[in-house]
Design a protein around this motif. Sequence first.
Motif, mmCIF file in Angstrom:
data_model
loop_
_atom_site.group_PDB
_atom_site.id
_atom_site.type_symbol
_atom_site.label_atom_id
_atom_site.label_comp_id
_atom_site.label_asym_id
_atom_site.label_seq_id
_atom_site.Cartn_x
_atom_site.Cartn_y
_atom_site.Cartn_z
ATOM 1 N N UNK A 17 0.829 -1.205 0.000
ATOM 2 C CA UNK A 17 0.000 0.000 0.000
ATOM 3 C C UNK A 17 0.858 1.246 0.000
ATOM 4 N N UNK A 18 0.694 2.080 -1.039
ATOM 5 C CA UNK A 18 1.488 3.308 -1.165
ATOM 6 C C UNK A 18 0.639 4.546 -0.911
ATOM 7 N N UNK A 19 -0.346 4.409 -0.022
ATOM 8 C CA UNK A 19 -1.063 5.579 0.470
ATOM 9 C C UNK A 19 -0.282 6.203 1.612
ATOM 10 N N UNK A 20 -0.898 7.146 2.302
ATOM 11 C CA UNK A 20 -0.154 7.867 3.325
ATOM 12 C C UNK A 20 0.197 6.975 4.519
ATOM 13 N N UNK A 21 -0.650 5.997 4.849
ATOM 14 C CA UNK A 21 -0.328 5.109 5.967
ATOM 15 C C UNK A 21 0.847 4.202 5.601
ATOM 16 N N UNK A 48 -7.730 5.732 -1.048
ATOM 17 C CA UNK A 48 -8.379 6.683 -0.147
ATOM 18 C C UNK A 48 -7.564 7.959 0.035
ATOM 19 N N UNK A 49 -6.237 7.825 0.117
ATOM 20 C CA UNK A 49 -5.389 9.005 0.346
ATOM 21 C C UNK A 49 -5.633 10.084 -0.700
ATOM 22 N N UNK A 50 -5.713 9.677 -1.965
ATOM 23 C CA UNK A 50 -5.851 10.649 -3.048
ATOM 24 C C UNK A 50 -7.213 11.302 -3.126
ATOM 25 N N UNK A 51 -8.192 10.786 -2.388
ATOM 26 C CA UNK A 51 -9.533 11.384 -2.439
ATOM 27 C C UNK A 51 -9.950 11.941 -1.077
ATOM 28 N N UNK A 152 -3.927 20.578 8.565
ATOM 29 C CA UNK A 152 -4.248 20.003 7.263
ATOM 30 C C UNK A 152 -2.965 19.806 6.462
ATOM 31 N N UNK A 153 -2.953 18.762 5.620
ATOM 32 C CA UNK A 153 -1.895 18.599 4.620
ATOM 33 C C UNK A 153 -2.553 18.296 3.277
ATOM 34 N N UNK A 154 -1.755 18.367 2.209
ATOM 35 C CA UNK A 154 -2.216 17.911 0.898
ATOM 36 C C UNK A 154 -1.874 16.420 0.850
ATOM 37 N N UNK A 155 -2.866 15.528 0.956
ATOM 38 C CA UNK A 155 -2.564 14.131 1.263
ATOM 39 C C UNK A 155 -1.715 13.378 0.245
ATOM 40 N N UNK A 156 -2.001 13.553 -1.047
ATOM 41 C CA UNK A 156 -1.236 12.804 -2.055
ATOM 42 C C UNK A 156 0.232 13.230 -2.039
ATOM 43 N N UNK A 157 0.480 14.528 -1.898
ATOM 44 C CA UNK A 157 1.870 15.004 -1.844
ATOM 45 C C UNK A 157 2.545 14.592 -0.545
ATOM 46 N N UNK A 345 -7.817 0.401 8.225
ATOM 47 C CA UNK A 345 -9.099 0.538 8.900
ATOM 48 C C UNK A 345 -9.255 1.842 9.654
ATOM 49 N N UNK A 346 -8.548 2.892 9.198
ATOM 50 C CA UNK A 346 -8.572 4.180 9.908
ATOM 51 C C UNK A 346 -9.794 5.032 9.586
ATOM 52 N N UNK A 347 -10.674 4.540 8.730
ATOM 53 C CA UNK A 347 -11.862 5.265 8.296
ATOM 54 C C UNK A 347 -11.465 6.619 7.719
ATOM 55 N N UNK A 348 -12.035 7.713 8.198
ATOM 56 C CA UNK A 348 -11.719 9.024 7.618
ATOM 57 C C UNK A 348 -10.544 9.707 8.271
ATOM 58 N N UNK A 349 -9.833 9.006 9.166
ATOM 59 C CA UNK A 349 -8.782 9.661 9.954
ATOM 60 C C UNK A 349 -7.375 9.209 9.578
ATOM 61 N N UNK A 350 -7.253 8.445 8.471
ATOM 62 C CA UNK A 350 -5.967 7.837 8.154
ATOM 63 C C UNK A 350 -4.841 8.819 7.914
ATOM 64 N N UNK A 351 -5.160 9.965 7.321
ATOM 65 C CA UNK A 351 -4.097 10.923 7.021
ATOM 66 C C UNK A 351 -3.568 11.504 8.326
#
Length: 384
Positions: A17-21, A48-51, A152-157, A345-351
């Motif tokens: 997984x190459x999302x933020x987590x 999820x990270x990108x959206x 806040x951050x820009x999640x994909x970056x 499984x972080x739901x909306x709080x993963x970032x």
Amino acid sequence: MGSRSSTAGTADVIVVGAGVVGAACAYYAARAGLSVTVLDRGPVAGGTTGSGEGNLLVSDKEPGPELELALRSAQLWRELAELLPRAVEYEPKGGLVVASDEAGLAALRTFAAGQGKAGVTAREVAADRLHDLEPHLAPGLAGGFHYPEDAQVMPALAAAHLLRASGAEVRLGQEVTGLLTGGDGAVRGVRTASGVLHAPYVVNAAGTWGGELARLAGVLLPVLPRRGFVLVTEPLPRVVRHKVYAADYVADVASGSAALQTSAVVEGTPAGPVLIGASRERVGFDRRLSVEAVSRLAAGATALFPFLAGVRAIRTYAGFRPYLPDHLPAIGADSRVPGLLHACGHEGAGIGLAPVTGRIIADCVLGRRPPLDVAPFDPARFDH
């Protein structure tokens, strides 16, 4: 310490997984001197990270294990913001939660008092002072609470720069089709369409697909998707200074309802567009535009900020929050499969929770004591 370069096909840790987590897991493992390979079947931040909106929140969490995670993660984000490029758009702008009537304000007051005992900074803002913080807010609100620790951050970056800073080997377009185990049942690596990769530790940071990866290992992790839409306006001058949301958002976050729920969440960005959320509903992986969800978001946002009625929304996007039935993520070693760790499984709080998750995973791999009690996040808890 940078990560050791791994010999071909082997690493100390494979992160799926190459999302933020996943990026945070790679960063903290590599910083501890482990060689790390990150795999993803798509691009960096393709799920999820990108959206996401990039929220790093403490304001929406009631006292308990998730709030403890959030407070520790907020500190780690502050540290990362000093190390990562400015392009990640880290903004410690604070949050403002507003109530439309006295009953709502009383509920916010009770909620904030409990959070205060848990270490959250929150101060009440009287109705006649709301416009000091947000000049364009609708008149007639009963008051609110200001949370200076929200950011806040820009999640994909953020994900991309965490991966770059980790020095990990990143292989994209590589879907994991199986887990390799030894005779003792312990993880030995993963199988992909293009071959086999060996490692004594595999981290499941597959987001909404975390349950499917767990199934490949023969274990239950009931991760489900919860759809959400975000509306994006045309670029504007900085007219919304904080993350601003209505009091009912907190109840929606805690709810397990499958039905469509919307609550107004409005925030500006350094790039100019205003982001408007938040909707949540359980519809599987259905990406079709919900006119009802989007129209409800627009109505909720204009109720908070009337000027938005004259602003164009230029696009909308959908994402899926990976959630578990008890609304807590799965973080740490899986007692059922030695060498398998979960970070999903972080739901909306993963970032917001990514850095502390990565730190816990690295500690687990290295046999160090994690920075907080991880028992509530035990991946095997759904077997009971």
